[in-house]
Design a protein around this motif. Structure first.
Motif, PDB file in Angstrom:
ATOM      1  N   GLU A  91      11.651  84.884  60.515  1.00 45.45           N
ATOM      2  CA  GLU A  91      11.564  83.496  60.977  1.00 45.45           C
ATOM      3  C   GLU A  91      12.531  83.254  62.139  1.00 45.45           C
ATOM      4  O   GLU A  91      12.163  82.683  63.162  1.00 45.45           O
ATOM      5  CB  GLU A  91      11.888  82.549  59.822  1.00 45.45           C
ATOM      6  CG  GLU A  91      10.712  82.261  58.908  1.00 45.45           C
ATOM      7  CD  GLU A  91       9.600  81.501  59.606  1.00 45.45           C
ATOM      8  OE1 GLU A  91       9.887  80.644  60.465  1.00 45.45           O
ATOM      9  OE2 GLU A  91       8.415  81.768  59.302  1.00 45.45           O
ATOM     10  N   THR A  92      13.764  83.697  61.967  1.00 44.60           N
ATOM     11  CA  THR A  92      14.788  83.472  62.990  1.00 44.60           C
ATOM     12  C   THR A  92      14.421  84.123  64.314  1.00 44.60           C
ATOM     13  O   THR A  92      14.668  83.567  65.395  1.00 44.60           O
ATOM     14  CB  THR A  92      16.150  84.004  62.513  1.00 44.60           C
ATOM     15  OG1 THR A  92      16.515  83.319  61.302  1.00 44.60           O
ATOM     16  CG2 THR A  92      17.232  83.781  63.559  1.00 44.60           C
ATOM     17  N   ASN A  93      13.814  85.312  64.254  1.00 45.66           N
ATOM     18  CA  ASN A  93      13.494  86.071  65.459  1.00 45.66           C
ATOM     19  C   ASN A  93      12.041  85.919  65.904  1.00 45.66           C
ATOM     20  O   ASN A  93      11.589  86.653  66.792  1.00 45.66           O
ATOM     21  CB  ASN A  93      13.823  87.549  65.235  1.00 45.66           C
ATOM     22  CG  ASN A  93      15.308  87.787  65.105  1.00 45.66           C
ATOM     23  OD1 ASN A  93      16.022  87.931  66.090  1.00 45.66           O
ATOM     24  ND2 ASN A  93      15.798  87.840  63.860  1.00 45.66           N
ATOM     25  N   ASN A  94      11.311  84.982  65.260  1.00 40.18           N
ATOM     26  CA  ASN A  94       9.938  84.669  65.662  1.00 40.18           C
ATOM     27  C   ASN A  94       9.067  85.924  65.688  1.00 40.18           C
ATOM     28  O   ASN A  94       8.351  86.190  66.655  1.00 40.18           O
ATOM     29  CB  ASN A  94       9.921  83.992  67.036  1.00 40.18           C
ATOM     30  CG  ASN A  94       8.582  83.337  67.323  1.00 40.18           C
ATOM     31  OD1 ASN A  94       7.885  82.875  66.409  1.00 40.18           O
ATOM     32  ND2 ASN A  94       8.206  83.300  68.594  1.00 40.18           N
ATOM     33  N   ARG A 109       2.955  80.140  58.906  1.00 41.34           N
ATOM     34  CA  ARG A 109       4.415  80.022  58.891  1.00 41.34           C
ATOM     35  C   ARG A 109       4.801  78.817  58.041  1.00 41.34           C
ATOM     36  O   ARG A 109       4.028  77.869  57.943  1.00 41.34           O
ATOM     37  CB  ARG A 109       4.942  79.840  60.327  1.00 41.34           C
ATOM     38  CG  ARG A 109       4.600  80.990  61.272  1.00 41.34           C
ATOM     39  CD  ARG A 109       5.575  82.125  61.188  1.00 41.34           C
ATOM     40  NE  ARG A 109       6.903  81.743  61.661  1.00 41.34           N
ATOM     41  CZ  ARG A 109       7.307  81.839  62.943  1.00 41.34           C
ATOM     42  NH1 ARG A 109       6.472  82.285  63.879  1.00 41.34           N
ATOM     43  NH2 ARG A 109       8.544  81.514  63.290  1.00 41.34           N
ATOM     44  N   PRO A 110       6.003  78.797  57.460  1.00 43.87           N
ATOM     45  CA  PRO A 110       6.974  79.878  57.455  1.00 43.87           C
ATOM     46  C   PRO A 110       6.508  81.041  56.577  1.00 43.87           C
ATOM     47  O   PRO A 110       5.580  80.897  55.778  1.00 43.87           O
ATOM     48  CB  PRO A 110       8.226  79.212  56.880  1.00 43.87           C
ATOM     49  CG  PRO A 110       7.700  78.120  56.006  1.00 43.87           C
ATOM     50  CD  PRO A 110       6.478  77.615  56.704  1.00 43.87           C
ATOM     51  N   TRP A 136      12.437  87.744  55.182  1.00 38.99           N
ATOM     52  CA  TRP A 136      11.766  86.481  55.548  1.00 38.99           C
ATOM     53  C   TRP A 136      12.616  85.692  56.549  1.00 38.99           C
ATOM     54  O   TRP A 136      12.097  85.200  57.561  1.00 38.99           O
ATOM     55  CB  TRP A 136      11.513  85.655  54.297  1.00 38.99           C
ATOM     56  CG  TRP A 136      10.386  86.145  53.447  1.00 38.99           C
ATOM     57  CD1 TRP A 136       9.254  86.782  53.865  1.00 38.99           C
ATOM     58  CD2 TRP A 136      10.261  86.026  52.021  1.00 38.99           C
ATOM     59  NE1 TRP A 136       8.436  87.076  52.799  1.00 38.99           N
ATOM     60  CE2 TRP A 136       9.028  86.623  51.654  1.00 38.99           C
ATOM     61  CE3 TRP A 136      11.059  85.488  51.026  1.00 38.99           C
ATOM     62  CZ2 TRP A 136       8.594  86.678  50.325  1.00 38.99           C
ATOM     63  CZ3 TRP A 136      10.633  85.542  49.700  1.00 38.99           C
ATOM     64  CH2 TRP A 136       9.407  86.136  49.360  1.00 38.99           C
ATOM     65  N   ASP A 137      13.907  85.575  56.266  1.00 37.94           N
ATOM     66  CA  ASP A 137      14.788  84.819  57.158  1.00 37.94           C
ATOM     67  C   ASP A 137      14.890  85.479  58.529  1.00 37.94           C
ATOM     68  O   ASP A 137      14.874  84.799  59.568  1.00 37.94           O
ATOM     69  CB  ASP A 137      16.189  84.703  56.544  1.00 37.94           C
ATOM     70  CG  ASP A 137      16.216  83.801  55.318  1.00 37.94           C
ATOM     71  OD1 ASP A 137      15.226  83.066  55.111  1.00 37.94           O
ATOM     72  OD2 ASP A 137      17.207  83.851  54.560  1.00 37.94           O
ATOM     73  N   TYR A 138      14.965  86.813  58.547  1.00 40.11           N
ATOM     74  CA  TYR A 138      15.085  87.538  59.821  1.00 40.11           C
ATOM     75  C   TYR A 138      13.828  87.344  60.662  1.00 40.11           C
ATOM     76  O   TYR A 138      13.912  87.101  61.872  1.00 40.11           O
ATOM     77  CB  TYR A 138      15.321  89.021  59.538  1.00 40.11           C
ATOM     78  CG  TYR A 138      15.514  89.866  60.782  1.00 40.11           C
ATOM     79  CD1 TYR A 138      16.774  90.023  61.345  1.00 40.11           C
ATOM     80  CD2 TYR A 138      14.438  90.507  61.393  1.00 40.11           C
ATOM     81  CE1 TYR A 138      16.959  90.796  62.489  1.00 40.11           C
ATOM     82  CE2 TYR A 138      14.606  91.275  62.532  1.00 40.11           C
ATOM     83  CZ  TYR A 138      15.867  91.416  63.068  1.00 40.11           C
ATOM     84  OH  TYR A 138      16.047  92.179  64.200  1.00 40.11           O
ATOM     85  N   GLN A 178       8.218  82.628  54.250  1.00 35.85           N
ATOM     86  CA  GLN A 178       8.806  82.691  52.914  1.00 35.85           C
ATOM     87  C   GLN A 178       7.726  82.662  51.826  1.00 35.85           C
ATOM     88  O   GLN A 178       6.791  81.871  51.885  1.00 35.85           O
ATOM     89  CB  GLN A 178       9.798  81.540  52.693  1.00 35.85           C
ATOM     90  CG  GLN A 178      11.190  81.807  53.218  1.00 35.85           C
ATOM     91  CD  GLN A 178      11.292  81.675  54.736  1.00 35.85           C
ATOM     92  OE1 GLN A 178      10.348  81.242  55.394  1.00 35.85           O
ATOM     93  NE2 GLN A 178      12.433  82.054  55.299  1.00 35.85           N
ATOM     94  N   ASN A 187      14.297  87.772  50.757  1.00 38.07           N
ATOM     95  CA  ASN A 187      14.829  86.628  51.497  1.00 38.07           C
ATOM     96  C   ASN A 187      15.439  87.037  52.836  1.00 38.07           C
ATOM     97  O   ASN A 187      15.298  86.316  53.835  1.00 38.07           O
ATOM     98  CB  ASN A 187      15.866  85.898  50.644  1.00 38.07           C
ATOM     99  CG  ASN A 187      15.237  85.106  49.511  1.00 38.07           C
ATOM    100  OD1 ASN A 187      14.156  84.536  49.670  1.00 38.07           O
ATOM    101  ND2 ASN A 187      15.894  85.073  48.358  1.00 38.07           N
ATOM    102  N   LYS A 188      16.088  88.192  52.875  1.00 38.30           N
ATOM    103  CA  LYS A 188      16.703  88.628  54.121  1.00 38.30           C
ATOM    104  C   LYS A 188      15.630  88.940  55.164  1.00 38.30           C
ATOM    105  O   LYS A 188      15.764  88.581  56.342  1.00 38.30           O
ATOM    106  CB  LYS A 188      17.582  89.855  53.883  1.00 38.30           C
ATOM    107  CG  LYS A 188      18.477  90.175  55.067  1.00 38.30           C
ATOM    108  CD  LYS A 188      19.661  91.000  54.643  1.00 38.30           C
ATOM    109  CE  LYS A 188      20.662  91.114  55.778  1.00 38.30           C
ATOM    110  NZ  LYS A 188      21.916  91.787  55.373  1.00 38.30           N
TER     111      LYS A 188
END
Length: 392
Positions: A22-25, A31-32, A18-20, A34, A15-16
């Motif tokens: 997505e947040t930083n493109n 996409r997404p 995947w989130d990183y 996850q 999760n960390k």
């Protein structure tokens, strides 16, 4: 990317990342990211650059997962006129297919063959009895460490595919395992999250470097049938075929709940908290892949146990790594045919070919200690079917 702490689970790491990303493109379509193997930016160029790598140059048959970020590697295999094998998605219809471009295929056609649609349109199934020898395996990852420990999506198919290729004789000791990821996906992974049957990698390819892991963790070396339920066997036809094949060969193919020591089979490795009901991995990501036997082990020529007996090791200090136990076993000149590690439960099980070998190990391990604490070592069960003791 910020490194992970010591108390995280595999899902925390997934999760960390995947989130990183997505947040930083840091990913392209789809996409997404996850619950996917991320199609990281620069994946196509990374895949194409593999053609200048000596390890790739020496390979003749290459198995590459069907994930989108590995499309460039699949294209490189086809352009180099090597044999490309791609696993069937979720093992629905078989183990893998050989990609066969049409005669005189143009560059554009080869590009199409490397895509997920091309894999469907230009493939021929490879049976369990096919005479193939895979020199190079490329798997997708969500996370990987420089030590070679990888984390996938949580379904366990990479472990399963590797174990099945072992069973059909398609890979050997010299087969190299590679993963391709973004640099941010290379993170520290705590050893206690992994079990002996988790697939490790020898090399990591990123957009900026090639990392040689020199991983010492044995790779899966067969299928642990006693961890497979009848329900899972029904869902995967190729697994059922392999089960029948090994049964005809006289191998131990008892399924979950069929063995006297079945209570040992469902334990969660190292207390991992991952859950993925109905998939290959469940019950804490318990893998179905059997660890590769150590050199000089007590299994038969194909790594299958004969008349297994088990030694129980308990009272293991919390925080102990499986590598510490292995070092202690070597010092006592003890080499089990199989080691099953449950660090979170402070216990391990040593598998042997017969009762006498287990008793020899038991005698050699009297007084065994780790981190200053004495361990409890005894037979996990007798030939009369006594089950393993529980830690006190």
């Amino acid at each position: 990317m910020e490194q992970m702490g010591s108390s995280v689970s595999k899902w925390d790491i997934r999760n960390k990342i995947w989130d990183y990303m997505e947040t930083n493109n840091l990913a392209d379509f789809p996409r997404p990211v996850q619950h996917r193997i991320p199609n990281f930016k620069g994946s196509l160029q990374t895949g194409m650059s593999i053609k200048t790598w000596e390890v790739f140059d020496q390979a003749r048959e290459v198995k590459v997962d069907p994930d989108k970020p590995l499309e460039g590697i699949r294209l490189s295999v086809l352009q180099a006129r090597k044999t490309l094998l791609v696993p069937t998605p979720r093992l629905r219809t078989g183990l893998f297919n050989r990609i066969v471009p049409p005669p005189g295929a143009t560059k554009e056609t080869l590009r199409k063959c490397a895509t997920s649609q091309g894999v469907r349109d230009y493939s021929a199934p490879v049976g369990l009895d096919a005479k193939v020898h895979v020199d190079l395996i490329v798997v997708g990852s969500v996370a990987v460490s420089e030590k070679g420990w990888r984390i996938g999506k949580g379904e366990g198919f990479a472990d399963m595919e590797y174990a099945m290729m072992v069973s059909m004789g398609a890979i050997g000791q010299d087969t190299v395992v590679v993963t391709a990821v973004h640099d941010c996906q290379v993170v520290d992974i705590q050893e206690q999250l992994l079990d002996d049957h988790d697939l490790t990698v020898d090399y990591i390819l990123t957009p900026t470097r090639i990392i040689r892991t020199e991983c010492k963790q044995p790779k899966p070396w067969g299928i642990m049938w006693y961890k497979i339920s009848h329900e899972t066997l029904k869902k995967i036809p190729v697994l059922k075929s392999l089960h029948c094949k090994e049964k005809r060969e006289g191998k131990d193919v008892c399924l979950q709940g069929e063995r006297p020591d079945a209570s040992l089979a469902g334990k969660s490795p190292r207390g991992a908290r991952d859950k993925f009901p109905g998939s290959i991995k469940s019950q804490g990501e318990t893998s179905l892949a059997q660890p590769r036997p150590e050199e000089g082990d007590l299994s038969d020529a194909k790594g299958h146990l004969k008349g297994p007996a088990t030694v129980y090791v308990g009272s293991i200090p919390l925080g102990t790594r499986v590598s510490e136990l292995k070092d202690a076993l070597r010092k006592h000149h003890v080499t089990p045919a199989r080691l099953t590690w449950h660090g979170a439960q402070r216990q391990a099980f040593l598998g042997y070919s017969d009762q006498s070998k287990a008793e020899e190990a038991l005698a050699a391990l009297q007084g065994l200690a780790l981190q200053g604490g004495s361990l409890r070592v005894e037979l996990a069960r007798s030939q009369h079917g006594k089950v393993a003791p529980r830690p006190r």
